[in-house]
Scaffold this active site. Sequence first.
Site, PDB file in Angstrom:
ATOM      1  N   GLY A 104       0.755  -1.287  -0.020  1.00  0.00           N
ATOM      2  CA  GLY A 104       0.043  -0.013   0.053  1.00  0.00           C
ATOM      3  C   GLY A 104       1.035   1.372   0.026  1.00  0.00           C
ATOM      4  N   ASP A 105       2.106   1.380   0.377  1.00  0.00           N
ATOM      5  CA  ASP A 105       2.910   2.403   0.254  1.00  0.00           C
ATOM      6  C   ASP A 105       4.401   2.081  -0.128  1.00  0.00           C
ATOM      7  OD1 ASP A 105       3.583   5.038   0.695  1.00  0.00           O
ATOM      8  OD2 ASP A 105       3.888   5.052   2.786  1.00  0.00           O
ATOM      9  N   LEU A 106       4.516   1.188  -1.090  1.00  0.00           N
ATOM     10  CA  LEU A 106       5.809   0.880  -1.478  1.00  0.00           C
ATOM     11  C   LEU A 106       6.481   1.700  -2.334  1.00  0.00           C
ATOM     12  CD1 LEU A 106       7.152  -1.881  -1.127  1.00  0.00           C
ATOM     13  CD2 LEU A 106       6.854  -2.288  -3.383  1.00  0.00           C
TER      14      LEU A 106
END
Length: 262
Positions: free
Chosen positions: A162-164
């Site tokens: 989700g926040d790579l």
Amino acid sequence: MPTDPASTTFPDGWDSEARLVGGRWVERRPRRPEVAERLRMETCLMPWLAPQLPLPVPVPAVVADDPLVVRHVVVPGEPLTAPLVAHGRRLGAFLRALHAADAAEAVRRGAPSVEWTRRERADMVREFTSRVVPLLPAERHRPASALLAKVAALPAHTLVHGDLGPEHVLARDGRLTGVIDFGDAHIGDPAIDLAWALHATPPAFADALASNYPITPQLCQRALLWHQLGPWHEVTHGLDLDDRDTVRSGLDGVLARLPAAP
């Protein structure tokens, strides 16, 4: 587990305050109530997920409830600054394993569900429409609104980080050593985890990733939409902090990535 006074504070994050304790533990405290929920989610999800992944990841546990403090063994390495071909292959294998995890079981372990994702996306689109679009030049309103409409319609069926981005992918001595910060994990579109990896890295890195991850044209196009959306979060973060420099930086990013008006 008592807090060690000999500690090092990491650079400020948007969501959590983190510090290295005793050279071995990372201790995290939420900055806002909703972040506390995410940290608790990680303590349920990560012990199940970590053994399925080919790189080290944090496996936090609650060490204090009021105020909430979680702690995990430090994942070695530094944020990725020079993506190499070998890094791309290893990250591709990591994402393939992550995205193959059982989504239904992940929800039972605390990961936000498809229904949650759809609500969050709808809220995000409404916020960006009301707070960010009016700050853009009038001639960019139409492509901006078109981007938001496309994002709202994207699928949600896979457990994702989700926040790579490079700040959450760690490397040392030419090899990947881990992936951190799973606070935004949820059941969503796997393309969100490919946004930076495919569209903000050297072509050789992206090609190497694709050698270990099945990239379709549709997945690549959806990843581009998520990449274009990235700076919008910086704008709203700056507005929340009343930080004009952050708002301006975010708006510059929005305009740089936004497709030109037809």
